[in-house]
Design an enzyme around this catalytic site. Structure first.
Site, PDB file in Angstrom:
ATOM      1  N   ASN A 279       1.080  -0.715   0.228  1.00 27.76           N
ATOM      2  CA  ASN A 279       0.372   0.046  -0.260  1.00 27.76           C
ATOM      3  C   ASN A 279       1.210   1.689  -0.210  1.00 27.76           C
ATOM      4  O   ASN A 279       1.631   1.151   1.377  1.00 27.76           O
ATOM      5  CB  ASN A 279      -0.538  -0.102   1.787  1.00 27.76           C
ATOM      6  CG  ASN A 279      -1.763   0.964   1.365  1.00 27.76           C
ATOM      7  OD1 ASN A 279      -1.655   2.075   0.452  1.00 27.76           O
ATOM      8  ND2 ASN A 279      -2.040   1.327   2.805  1.00 27.76           N
ATOM      9  N   TRP A 280       0.791   1.711  -0.872  1.00 28.45           N
ATOM     10  CA  TRP A 280       1.622   2.953  -0.850  1.00 28.45           C
ATOM     11  C   TRP A 280       1.224   3.906  -0.842  1.00 28.45           C
ATOM     12  O   TRP A 280       2.027   5.645  -0.872  1.00 28.45           O
ATOM     13  CB  TRP A 280       2.668   3.330  -2.443  1.00 28.45           C
ATOM     14  CG  TRP A 280       3.501   2.452  -2.743  1.00 28.45           C
ATOM     15  CD1 TRP A 280       3.636   0.660  -2.695  1.00 28.45           C
ATOM     16  CD2 TRP A 280       4.228   1.872  -4.749  1.00 28.45           C
ATOM     17  NE1 TRP A 280       5.040   0.687  -3.411  1.00 28.45           N
ATOM     18  CE2 TRP A 280       5.004   0.710  -3.974  1.00 28.45           C
ATOM     19  CE3 TRP A 280       4.413   2.848  -6.197  1.00 28.45           C
ATOM     20  CZ2 TRP A 280       6.008   0.744  -5.693  1.00 28.45           C
ATOM     21  CZ3 TRP A 280       4.489   2.698  -7.286  1.00 28.45           C
ATOM     22  CH2 TRP A 280       5.658   1.865  -6.847  1.00 28.45           C
TER      23      TRP A 280
ATOM     24  N   GLU B 269      -6.023  -4.414  10.680  1.00 32.01           N
ATOM     25  CA  GLU B 269      -4.945  -3.315  10.719  1.00 32.01           C
ATOM     26  C   GLU B 269      -5.221  -2.806  11.704  1.00 32.01           C
ATOM     27  O   GLU B 269      -6.154  -1.316  11.876  1.00 32.01           O
ATOM     28  CB  GLU B 269      -5.326  -2.475   9.515  1.00 32.01           C
ATOM     29  CG  GLU B 269      -5.047  -3.150   8.396  1.00 32.01           C
ATOM     30  CD  GLU B 269      -3.688  -1.657   7.423  1.00 32.01           C
ATOM     31  OE1 GLU B 269      -3.311  -2.162   6.764  1.00 32.01           O
ATOM     32  OE2 GLU B 269      -4.889  -1.140   6.834  1.00 32.01           O
TER      33      GLU B 269
ATOM     34  N   HIS C  77     -10.079   0.952   4.414  1.00 31.29           N
ATOM     35  CA  HIS C  77      -8.826   1.958   4.821  1.00 31.29           C
ATOM     36  C   HIS C  77      -9.099   2.683   5.927  1.00 31.29           C
ATOM     37  O   HIS C  77      -9.973   3.809   5.699  1.00 31.29           O
ATOM     38  CB  HIS C  77      -7.435   2.269   4.126  1.00 31.29           C
ATOM     39  CG  HIS C  77      -6.075   2.079   5.217  1.00 31.29           C
ATOM     40  ND1 HIS C  77      -5.918   2.862   5.739  1.00 31.29           N
ATOM     41  CD2 HIS C  77      -4.994   1.367   4.617  1.00 31.29           C
ATOM     42  CE1 HIS C  77      -4.830   2.418   6.080  1.00 31.29           C
ATOM     43  NE2 HIS C  77      -3.933   1.568   5.496  1.00 31.29           N
TER      44      HIS C  77
HETATM   45  P1  PGA Z   1       2.184   0.470   7.334  1.00 35.05           P
HETATM   46  O1  PGA Z   1       1.269   0.622   7.283  1.00 35.05           O
HETATM   47  O2  PGA Z   1       2.675  -1.133   7.079  1.00 35.05           O
HETATM   48  O3  PGA Z   1       3.093   1.486   7.482  1.00 35.05           O
HETATM   49  O4  PGA Z   1       1.644   0.154   9.027  1.00 35.05           O
HETATM   50  C1  PGA Z   1      -0.063  -0.480   6.362  1.00 35.05           C
HETATM   51  C2  PGA Z   1      -1.179  -0.032   6.361  1.00 35.05           C
HETATM   52  O5  PGA Z   1      -1.994   1.048   6.623  1.00 35.05           O
HETATM   53  O6  PGA Z   1      -1.420  -0.635   5.307  1.00 35.05           O
END
Ligand code: PGA
Length: 254
Positions: free
Chosen positions: A9-10, A166, A96
C-alpha cells in the site's frame, strides 16, 4: 500449502511518476521466483495505468487504494470499479482506516465492497480498532465493522474477499510496535468466528491478513505464529529491499 498475499500500500507516495517507476523497477528486479506468494502493488491511481502498461511480467499483480460504489454515472472525481477492472487491476483496498478517518462509514464501505466485488475485483477489506480497552469493547467494534461492512455480501462472492486486520495503533509505527503474534492469532480466530456465523464453513476460508508496522524483522513471526495468510505493507513497501525481504520470508514459510 495455502497461498500468501503480500500487498504493498504505497498510499500517497512517491511524489512523481519517475520515482514511482524507479521504485517499481527495483521491486521488479529484486523479486525472486516465487512458489507460494502473490505480490500485489497498490500505487496511487495517477501511476497505476502507466506502471501496468510498462509491465509485461506475471509476478506482480496490481490494485487500487479505493473505488466508488457505482460503476457509472455523474460522480465527479470518483473511481468506477468497472474502470479499474477494465484497466486490468485485480485488487482494491477498501475501508482503510485512513479513509474511514476522512469520513467513510461502515455503510459506505459496504456499498463499495459490493460494487467492487460485483465488478470482478478482489477486495482487501480493512478493519481494526483505534485502541484496546480492558472491557473488550474493541471486539464489539470489530464485529460491527465486519457485519455492517459485509451486509448483503453474498456467499458466492466470498472468493473475492480478503480481510486485513489493521489495528490503527500499529499503523505507521516501527516494526517492534506491530501487534504481537499472540494477539494477532487471537484476532484471526475472532474474525473467522464472525465469518463462520455469517457464512458457515465457507466463511472460514476467507484469507485473513495483517497490516500495521509489518517489516522484515517481524514478518516471519506475524505470518507463522500469527497464522495469517499475508501482510498489507505500508511504509516498508516503499523501501524496495525491505519489501523484497518480506516477500522472501513469506515465500519460505509453509
Ligand atoms: P504501515 O501501514 O505498514 O506503514 O503500518 C499499513 C497500512 O496502513 O496499510
Amino acid at each position: 500449502m495455502r497461498k500468501k498475499y503480500i500487498i504493498a500500500n504505497w498510499k500517497m507516495s512517491p511524489l512523481s511518476l519517475r520515482q514511482a517507476e524507479s521504485l517499481f523497477n527495483k521491486i521488479k528486479k529484486g523479486l525472486p521466483r516465487l512458489k507460494n506468494v502473490s505480490v500485489i502493488i497498490c500505487p496511487p491511481l495517477v501511476y497505476l495505468a502507466e506502471l501496468m502498461r510498462s509491465y509485461s511480467g506475471r509476478r506482480i499483480i496490481f490494485g487500487a487504494q479505493n473505488s466508488f460504489w457505482e460503476n457509472v454515472g455523474p460522480f465527479t472525481g470518483e473511481l468506477s470499479p468497472h474502470q479499474l477492472f477494465e484497466l486490468g487491476a485485480e485488487y482494491v483496498i477498501l475501508g482503510h482506516s485512513e479513509r474511514r478517518a476522512l469520513g467513510e462509514t461502515n455503510s459506505l464501505v459496504n456499498k463499495k465492497i459490493k460494487a467492487a466485488a460485483g465488478a470482478g475485483l478482489n477486495v482487501v477489506f480493512c478493519i481494526g480498532e483505534k485502541e484496546r480497552d480492558e472491557r473488550g469493547d474493541y471486539l464489539g467494534f470489530i464485529e460491527k465493522e465486519i457485519k455492517e461492512g459485509l451486509a448483503g455480501f453474498s456467499r458466492e462472492k466470498l472468493g473475492r474477499l480478503l480481510i486485513a486486520y489493521e489495528p490503527i495503533w500499529a499503523i505507521g509505527r516501527a516494526g517492534d510496535e506491530a501487534a504481537s503474534s499472540d494477539l494477532l492469532h487471537q484476532m484471526k480466530i475472532f474474525i473467522l468466528k464472525i465469518l463462520k456465523s455469517l457464512y458457515g464453513e465457507r466463511g472460514m476460508e476467507v484469507p485473513i491478513i495483517y497490516g500495521g508496522a509489518s517489516a522484515p524483522e517481524n514478518a516471519r513471526e506475524l505470518l507463522s505464529e500469527g497464522e495469517v495468510r499475508g501482510l498489507l505493507v505500508g511504509h516498508q513497501s516503499l523501501i524496495p529491499e525491505n519489501f523484497i525481504e518480506i516477500i522472501k520470508i513469506a515465500d519460505s514459510l509453509k
